[in-house]
Write an enzyme that holds these catalytic residues in place. Structure first.
Site: not given
Length: 194
Positions: A144, A170
Site C-alpha cells: 500500500h 505491510c
C-alpha cells in the site's frame, strides 16, 4: 676540520629539513585520508528522503504480456519486479519494524490474493493508505501507499521513513508505486520476501 664544520653547519640542517618535510607530508597524507574517510562516513549515514509522490524507479515497465513476480528484499528495503531472473523495475519500500512479532513483515513465498482497494483506514493504528493489494491472510498483509490520516492526507513523518523499516508489517510504497501495483499486478502473482 673545515670539512667537518661544513658538514655540521650546512648539510645537517638540509638533512633535518628534508626529514621534517617528509614527516609533514606523511601527516598531511594521514589527515587528508581521515578527512576523506569522515566525508565517506557522513555520506553513508546521511539519508536522502524519497519523494513519496513520484515513482521510485522511473518509468514503469509494460507487463501486460509478461509473467512477473515480486522479490522483496527487507535488508535493502526494495521490491524488485522481476521477469524470470531479470529485474525490470525497482521500488523503494518500508517493511515492518521487526521489533516484535506484531510489527514484523513475514518472510517466505506468498501469492497476491483477490482482496484489493483504493483506500482503507485502520482505527486501531489511526492510519490509512491508498491503493492496497493483499498478499497474506486476506487483507492483513498488504502492499500500500505511505500512511495517511482519516481524511486521506499523507502523514509526512511516516512517509519520510520510506526506505527504512517503519511499518506494522505491510509493505509501504510511494503513492504512484502503490497505484501501479494495484492496477498492474494480478491475483496469484508470486511474492517472495526475504
Amino acid at each position: 676540520m673545515k670539512l667537518s664544520l661544513f658538514i655540521i653547519a650546512v648539510l645537517m640542517p638540509v638533512i633535518l629539513l628534508s626529514a621534517c618535510s617528509d614527516h609533514a607530508e606523511e601527516h598531511a597524507s594521514i589527515n587528508t585520508k581521515k578527512t576523506v574517510e569522515n566525508i565517506t562516513d557522513v555520506r553513508k549515514t546521511a539519508k536522502t528522503s524519497i519523494d513519496w509522490t513520484k515513482p521510485s524507479g522511473g518509468e514503469y515497465p509494460d507487463i501486460k504480456q509478461k509473467h512477473v513476480w515480486i522479490d522483496v528484499n527487507v535488508k535493502e528495503q526494495k521490491a524488485y519486479i522481476k521477469e524470470g531472473s531479470n529485474t525490470i523495475y525497482t521500488m523503494m519500500i518500508s517493511s515492518g519494524l521487526d521489533q516484535t512479532k506484531d510489527d514484523a513483515t513475514p518472510k517466505g513465498t506468498f501469492y497476491v490474493e483477490p482482496e484489493r482497494g483504493e483506500w482503507f483506514f485502520s482505527e486501531g493504528y489511526q492510519e490509512g493508505a491508498e491503493y492496497w493489494v493483499s498478499w497474506k491472510n486476506h487483507g492483513e498483509f498488504l502492499f500500500h501507499s505511505v500512511p495517511m490520516t482519516k481524511d486521506q492526507k499523507v502523514i509526512k513523518t511516516e512517509a519520510e521513513k520510506l526506505g527504512t523499516k517503519a511499518s506494522h508489517g505491510c509493505i509501504r510504497l510511494t503513492i504512484p508505486d502503490a497505484k501501479w501495483v494495484y492496477e498492474n499486478i494480478p491475483e496469484h502473482t508470486k511474492v517472495v520476501i526475504s
